[in-house]
Design a protein around this motif. Structure first.
Motif, PDB file in Angstrom:
ATOM      1  N   ARG A 140     -11.110  -2.439   8.419  1.00 42.30           N
ATOM      2  CA  ARG A 140     -12.116  -2.911   7.454  1.00 42.30           C
ATOM      3  C   ARG A 140     -11.787  -2.390   6.051  1.00 42.30           C
ATOM      4  N   ARG A 141     -11.373  -1.143   5.982  1.00 42.19           N
ATOM      5  CA  ARG A 141     -11.060  -0.522   4.690  1.00 42.19           C
ATOM      6  C   ARG A 141      -9.750  -1.064   4.109  1.00 42.19           C
ATOM      7  N   VAL A 142      -8.754  -1.235   4.958  1.00 44.55           N
ATOM      8  CA  VAL A 142      -7.485  -1.803   4.500  1.00 44.55           C
ATOM      9  C   VAL A 142      -7.707  -3.229   3.999  1.00 44.55           C
ATOM     10  N   ASP A 143      -8.550  -3.987   4.706  1.00 40.25           N
ATOM     11  CA  ASP A 143      -8.877  -5.344   4.254  1.00 40.25           C
ATOM     12  C   ASP A 143      -9.527  -5.313   2.873  1.00 40.25           C
ATOM     13  N   LYS A 144     -10.388  -4.337   2.638  1.00 37.41           N
ATOM     14  CA  LYS A 144     -11.037  -4.226   1.325  1.00 37.41           C
ATOM     15  C   LYS A 144     -10.020  -3.906   0.236  1.00 37.41           C
ATOM     16  N   ILE A 145      -9.060  -3.045   0.541  1.00 40.55           N
ATOM     17  CA  ILE A 145      -7.994  -2.744  -0.425  1.00 40.55           C
ATOM     18  C   ILE A 145      -7.223  -4.028  -0.745  1.00 40.55           C
ATOM     19  N   ASP A 146      -6.837  -4.762   0.277  1.00 41.14           N
ATOM     20  CA  ASP A 146      -6.081  -5.991   0.083  1.00 41.14           C
ATOM     21  C   ASP A 146      -6.896  -7.033  -0.679  1.00 41.14           C
ATOM     22  N   ASN A 147      -8.211  -7.090  -0.433  1.00 43.29           N
ATOM     23  CA  ASN A 147      -9.075  -8.024  -1.141  1.00 43.29           C
ATOM     24  C   ASN A 147      -9.168  -7.695  -2.625  1.00 43.29           C
ATOM     25  N   ILE A 148      -9.170  -6.427  -2.971  1.00 44.37           N
ATOM     26  CA  ILE A 148      -9.174  -6.039  -4.381  1.00 44.37           C
ATOM     27  C   ILE A 148      -7.934  -6.607  -5.064  1.00 44.37           C
ATOM     28  N   ALA A 149      -6.786  -6.450  -4.440  1.00 44.92           N
ATOM     29  CA  ALA A 149      -5.542  -6.970  -5.007  1.00 44.92           C
ATOM     30  C   ALA A 149      -5.603  -8.489  -5.146  1.00 44.92           C
ATOM     31  N   GLU A 150      -6.157  -9.146  -4.154  1.00 40.74           N
ATOM     32  CA  GLU A 150      -6.256 -10.600  -4.178  1.00 40.74           C
ATOM     33  C   GLU A 150      -7.164 -11.069  -5.307  1.00 40.74           C
ATOM     34  N   GLU A 151      -8.291 -10.397  -5.487  1.00 41.31           N
ATOM     35  CA  GLU A 151      -9.246 -10.764  -6.542  1.00 41.31           C
ATOM     36  C   GLU A 151      -8.676 -10.547  -7.938  1.00 41.31           C
ATOM     37  N   MET A 152      -7.760  -9.589  -8.072  1.00 43.52           N
ATOM     38  CA  MET A 152      -7.212  -9.264  -9.386  1.00 43.52           C
ATOM     39  C   MET A 152      -6.103 -10.229  -9.822  1.00 43.52           C
ATOM     40  N   ARG A 194       0.886  -1.166   0.000  1.00 45.43           N
ATOM     41  CA  ARG A 194       0.000   0.000   0.000  1.00 45.43           C
ATOM     42  C   ARG A 194       0.926   1.219   0.000  1.00 45.43           C
ATOM     43  N   ALA A 195       1.234   1.685  -1.204  1.00 42.56           N
ATOM     44  CA  ALA A 195       2.155   2.814  -1.362  1.00 42.56           C
ATOM     45  C   ALA A 195       1.363   4.109  -1.438  1.00 42.56           C
ATOM     46  N   ALA A 196       1.882   5.133  -0.783  1.00 39.44           N
ATOM     47  CA  ALA A 196       1.241   6.446  -0.776  1.00 39.44           C
ATOM     48  C   ALA A 196       2.254   7.514  -1.159  1.00 39.44           C
ATOM     49  N   ARG A 197       1.878   8.334  -2.120  1.00 37.25           N
ATOM     50  CA  ARG A 197       2.713   9.475  -2.515  1.00 37.25           C
ATOM     51  C   ARG A 197       2.339  10.635  -1.606  1.00 37.25           C
ATOM     52  N   SER A 215      -0.215  14.323   5.240  1.00 38.13           N
ATOM     53  CA  SER A 215      -0.544  13.202   4.353  1.00 38.13           C
ATOM     54  C   SER A 215       0.231  11.949   4.745  1.00 38.13           C
ATOM     55  N   ALA A 216       1.487  12.111   5.115  1.00 38.49           N
ATOM     56  CA  ALA A 216       2.300  10.965   5.519  1.00 38.49           C
ATOM     57  C   ALA A 216       1.750  10.324   6.790  1.00 38.49           C
ATOM     58  N   ARG A 217       1.355  11.154   7.756  1.00 31.15           N
ATOM     59  CA  ARG A 217       0.762  10.605   8.989  1.00 31.15           C
ATOM     60  C   ARG A 217      -0.542   9.872   8.697  1.00 31.15           C
ATOM     61  N   MET A 218      -1.385  10.456   7.864  1.00 34.67           N
ATOM     62  CA  MET A 218      -2.670   9.815   7.554  1.00 34.67           C
ATOM     63  C   MET A 218      -2.479   8.539   6.729  1.00 34.67           C
ATOM     64  N   ALA A 219      -1.482   8.539   5.850  1.00 31.73           N
ATOM     65  CA  ALA A 219      -1.202   7.337   5.064  1.00 31.73           C
ATOM     66  C   ALA A 219      -0.855   6.166   5.978  1.00 31.73           C
ATOM     67  N   ARG A 220      -0.088   6.424   7.017  1.00 28.48           N
ATOM     68  CA  ARG A 220       0.252   5.375   7.980  1.00 28.48           C
ATOM     69  C   ARG A 220      -0.929   5.067   8.899  1.00 28.48           C
ATOM     70  N   ALA A 221      -1.502   6.099   9.511  1.00 25.47           N
ATOM     71  CA  ALA A 221      -2.526   5.894  10.539  1.00 25.47           C
ATOM     72  C   ALA A 221      -3.806   5.292   9.977  1.00 25.47           C
ATOM     73  N   HIS A 222      -4.248   5.747   8.821  1.00 31.29           N
ATOM     74  CA  HIS A 222      -5.543   5.315   8.296  1.00 31.29           C
ATOM     75  C   HIS A 222      -5.445   4.252   7.212  1.00 31.29           C
ATOM     76  N   ASN A 223      -4.379   4.258   6.430  1.00 25.08           N
ATOM     77  CA  ASN A 223      -4.273   3.342   5.289  1.00 25.08           C
ATOM     78  C   ASN A 223      -3.229   2.251   5.491  1.00 25.08           C
ATOM     79  N   ASN A 224      -2.522   2.292   6.599  1.00 23.28           N
ATOM     80  CA  ASN A 224      -1.453   1.336   6.875  1.00 23.28           C
ATOM     81  C   ASN A 224      -0.485   1.246   5.695  1.00 23.28           C
ATOM     82  N   ALA A 225      -0.165   2.410   5.122  1.00 22.70           N
ATOM     83  CA  ALA A 225       0.775   2.457   4.001  1.00 22.70           C
ATOM     84  C   ALA A 225       2.117   1.898   4.444  1.00 22.70           C
TER      85      ALA A 225
END
Length: 148
Positions: free
Chosen positions: A135-147, A82-85, A91-101
């Motif tokens: 829950r949201r990070v799991d959904k991101i990871d599930n998208i990658a898995e499905e693809m 989960r890469a974040a620019r 933005s860097a704090r939120m990428a880690r805290a909310h998106n587990n970048a």
């Protein structure tokens, strides 16, 4: 903490400066190149660095190119990444805290070295909040898995 780091030719000088600074700060750094300002293809270095993080060899990663965009796109093709620019500390704090970048990308042609250090510190000093964000990070990871 071990940090994986990589760059293309545009990000080479900043990568070297960030790497040296992180070592001075007490971090372990694994450098995946490039090793000069000679033109290279950024996906090659994004892939090597990202696979190291995805495999758990390094806890987090940093990728630097001219804008940070190409590195982010390439890194996000690697399963488990989960890469974040980010161009600012918030933005860097939120990428880690909310998106587990687990990969931070930025551009050496977009931000200067002192701001880059601020962004890196914000990223490294923020923990994943978990909770409702999982829950949201799991959904991101599930998208990658499905693809796959």
């Amino acid at each position: 903490m071990q940090i994986a780091i990589g760059s293309d030719h545009a990000g080479f000088k900043m990568k070297e400066d960030i790497k040296d600074w992180l070592l001075d700060e007490g971090y372990q750094v694994k450098d995946f190149g490039t090793d000069s300002e000679n033109s290279v293809d950024y996906p090659d270095f994004a892939e090597k660095t990202s696979k190291n993080v995805a495999d758990g060899d390094s806890e987090l990663g940093i990728l630097i190119c001219g804008t940070g965009i190409g590195m982010a796109i390439s890194a996000n093709k690697v399963k488990g990444i989960r890469a974040a620019r980010c161009q600012d500390g918030y933005s860097a704090r939120m990428a880690r805290a909310h998106n587990n970048a687990n990969i931070l990308t930025f551009g050496s042609r977009v931000i200067g070295i002192e701001l880059a250090k601020d962004v890196v510190m914000a990223y490294l000093n923020t923990d994943y909040a978990g909770g409702r964000h999982q829950r949201r990070v799991d959904k991101i990871d599930n998208i990658a898995e499905e693809m796959k």
